[in-house]
Scaffold this active site. Structure first.
Site, PDB file in Angstrom:
ATOM      1  N   GLY A   1       0.790  -1.234   0.000  1.00 58.49           N
ATOM      2  CA  GLY A   1       0.000   0.000   0.000  1.00 58.49           C
ATOM      3  C   GLY A   1       0.818   1.278   0.000  1.00 58.49           C
ATOM      4  O   GLY A   1       0.270   2.367   0.191  1.00 58.49           O
TER       5      GLY A   1
ATOM      6  N   GLU B   1       5.052  -6.182   2.079  1.00 61.53           N
ATOM      7  CA  GLU B   1       4.814  -6.803   0.765  1.00 61.53           C
ATOM      8  C   GLU B   1       4.231  -5.785  -0.215  1.00 61.53           C
ATOM      9  O   GLU B   1       3.078  -5.875  -0.604  1.00 61.53           O
ATOM     10  CB  GLU B   1       3.890  -8.032   0.908  1.00 61.53           C
ATOM     11  CG  GLU B   1       2.661  -7.764   1.737  1.00 61.53           C
ATOM     12  CD  GLU B   1       1.755  -8.978   1.940  1.00 61.53           C
ATOM     13  OE1 GLU B   1       2.219 -10.119   1.831  1.00 61.53           O
ATOM     14  OE2 GLU B   1       0.563  -8.748   2.219  1.00 61.53           O
TER      15      GLU B   1
ATOM     16  N   GLY C   1       3.500  -3.866  -3.741  1.00 62.85           N
ATOM     17  CA  GLY C   1       3.316  -4.234  -5.140  1.00 62.85           C
ATOM     18  C   GLY C   1       3.556  -3.003  -6.012  1.00 62.85           C
ATOM     19  O   GLY C   1       4.621  -2.834  -6.607  1.00 62.85           O
ATOM     20  N   ARG C   2       2.556  -2.134  -6.034  1.00 61.56           N
ATOM     21  CA  ARG C   2       2.570  -0.970  -6.921  1.00 61.56           C
ATOM     22  C   ARG C   2       3.855  -0.139  -6.807  1.00 61.56           C
ATOM     23  O   ARG C   2       4.456   0.219  -7.815  1.00 61.56           O
ATOM     24  CB  ARG C   2       1.381  -0.058  -6.577  1.00 61.56           C
ATOM     25  CG  ARG C   2       1.136   1.061  -7.591  1.00 61.56           C
ATOM     26  CD  ARG C   2       0.033   2.014  -7.121  1.00 61.56           C
ATOM     27  NE  ARG C   2      -1.228   1.354  -6.856  1.00 61.56           N
ATOM     28  CZ  ARG C   2      -2.189   1.134  -7.757  1.00 61.56           C
ATOM     29  NH1 ARG C   2      -2.054   1.575  -8.980  1.00 61.56           N
ATOM     30  NH2 ARG C   2      -3.298   0.504  -7.408  1.00 61.56           N
TER      31      ARG C   2
ATOM     32  N   CYS D   1     -15.106   2.164 -28.249  1.00 57.76           N
ATOM     33  CA  CYS D   1     -16.371   2.876 -28.428  1.00 57.76           C
ATOM     34  C   CYS D   1     -17.068   3.018 -27.090  1.00 57.76           C
ATOM     35  O   CYS D   1     -18.156   2.487 -26.882  1.00 57.76           O
ATOM     36  CB  CYS D   1     -17.253   2.116 -29.401  1.00 57.76           C
ATOM     37  SG  CYS D   1     -16.408   1.755 -30.944  1.00 57.76           S
TER      38      CYS D   1
ATOM     39  N   TYR E   1      -0.480  -2.843 -12.058  1.00 57.65           N
ATOM     40  CA  TYR E   1      -1.937  -2.788 -12.230  1.00 57.65           C
ATOM     41  C   TYR E   1      -2.271  -2.113 -13.566  1.00 57.65           C
ATOM     42  O   TYR E   1      -3.092  -1.201 -13.626  1.00 57.65           O
ATOM     43  CB  TYR E   1      -2.609  -2.043 -11.065  1.00 57.65           C
ATOM     44  CG  TYR E   1      -2.285  -2.622  -9.714  1.00 57.65           C
ATOM     45  CD1 TYR E   1      -2.896  -3.797  -9.273  1.00 57.65           C
ATOM     46  CD2 TYR E   1      -1.354  -2.018  -8.878  1.00 57.65           C
ATOM     47  CE1 TYR E   1      -2.590  -4.337  -8.032  1.00 57.65           C
ATOM     48  CE2 TYR E   1      -1.044  -2.553  -7.631  1.00 57.65           C
ATOM     49  CZ  TYR E   1      -1.668  -3.707  -7.223  1.00 57.65           C
ATOM     50  OH  TYR E   1      -1.363  -4.243  -5.995  1.00 57.65           O
TER      51      TYR E   1
END
Ligand SMILES: *Cc1c(COP(=O)(O)O)cnc(C)c1O
Length: 357
Positions: free
Chosen positions: A201, A235, A237-238, A307, A335
């Site tokens: 986070g 841990e 991620g981003r 579209c 992500y």
């Protein structure tokens, strides 16, 4: 702002759209994060981007990987055999509960009962969903994730000498700065548990790509909060992989509709869904490779080929752009491709390029 390496790679590409990953930049970034967290175990949350080349680059810097499904477990086990895995995620099947792992993150008392019924041995962290304020978070993990204090109390007497309680896991929110994460860590580390996984986070700002999460402050803060002998793990991620990925494309049309200027690029948010899911403008750089009609120094909304009015990368960004120009979207390493709805409209898939030096 893109680096010369990315500019050259983008100009060299034949077919676009394409993803370009800067593996040396990822290597350097991960090494900096590792050094900022002495004594803290570092796992990478694979769901942010499971691309093999990224996992291989990260492997030498991280102690293990956090996987959230049987699919991620199989993928990482095959790619990096022997690397420690922490298996989490709500709604694990019995087959997933049987998968070998270094740590199993149990999400509910009933899940613990099902784990016991499998007869396997396991080292468990209970995922706590604590009632703590998380101001400033982009996404809070309240709701069905983990259990409350009553759930933890219900689990405690169920442990055996085969299914062992090792400590707590918590993943509280997404998009928190170091002081906010340290406030939360303070509460979780001030418990009797000898092992605590504080989750991920760490904040990534798409509005100001240059402002980065302060890993040094976080590492120093954790060192101060940690009890002697307490095993602490994070841990992210981003914040590990967002910066190393780029989505490169070209402008196919420019126009003005009811006063609003649009640049339409090849591809779209079915390749890079991040700005739609997060509701932000994806930062980008225009490389002047075009000689077609132009929009000059004015607010431009950049859209893709889908579209749907949701296919927007960025709204009303002041820029100059011509048909044929190359557009390099930054911060597309986490992500991004792996959360996108690739088959919507059946346009061609992007290429994938991994820069190695
Ligand atoms: C998604 C997730 C992470 C990683 O979160 P980031 O915001 O990408 O750092 C870590 N732990 C758990 C349990 C998660 O679900």
């Amino acid at each position: 702002m893109i680096t010369p390496r990315i500019r050259e790679a983008a100009l060299r590409l034949g077919d676009v759209p394409a993803y370009v990953y800067d593996l040396p930049a990822l290597h350097e970034h991960a090494s900096g994060v590792r050094q900022a967290l002495p004594g803290i175990e570092l796992y990478y949350a694979v769901k942010a981007n499971p691309a093999a080349e990224l996992l291989q680059t990260l492997a030498e810097h991280v102690d293990g990987f956090e996987v959230s499904s049987g699919g991620e477990h199989a993928h990482v086990s095959a790619l990096l055999p022997g690397k420690p895995l922490a298996l989490g995620g709500p709604g694990k099947t019995d087959a997933e509960l049987r998968l070998p792992c270094h740590r199993l993150h149990v999400e509910s008392p009933n899940e613990l009962r099902r784990l016991l019924a499998t007869g396997r041995e396991a080292d468990v962290l209970l995922r706590l969903n604590p009632d703590l304020p998380v101001e400033g978070a982009a996404l809070t993990m309240s709701g069905p994730f983990g259990m409350d204090e009553a759930g933890v109390r219900e689990c405690l007497p169920l442990f055996t000498d085969r299914v062992r309680l090792r400590g707590l896991h918590s993943h509280l929110a997404s998009g928190l700065d170091a002081p906010s994460l340290l406030r939360l860590a303070g509460t979780l580390l001030d418990t009797e548990h000898d092992e605590v996984n504080l989750g991920g986070g760490m904040a990534v700002s798409y509005a100001s790509p240059e402002s980065r999460f302060d890993w040094r402050a976080y590492g120093a803060g954790l060192a101060a909060l940690r009890r002697a002998g307490q095993r602490v793990r994070v841990e992210p991620g981003r914040a590990l992989t967002a910066y190393c990925g780029y989505y490169v494309t070209k402008v196919v049309d420019v126009k003005r509709v009811r006063g609003e200027a649009y640049a339409i690029v090849l591809g779209g948010t079915h390749h890079l869904r991040t700005p739609v899911t997060k509701g932000h403008d994806q930062p980008f750089t225009v490389l002047p490779t075009g000689d077609g009609p132009a929009l000059t120094d004015e607010p431009v909304t950049v859209v893709g080929q889908l579209c749907t009015p949701k296919d927007v990368f960025a709204r009303k960004i002041v820029t100059s752009v011509r048909v044929g120009d190359t557009v390099v979207f930054e911060m597309a390493g986490a992500y991004a491709w792996n959360i996108s709805h690739h088959d919507f409209l059946m346009h061609p898939k992007p290429g994938f390029h991994y820069l190695r030096d």
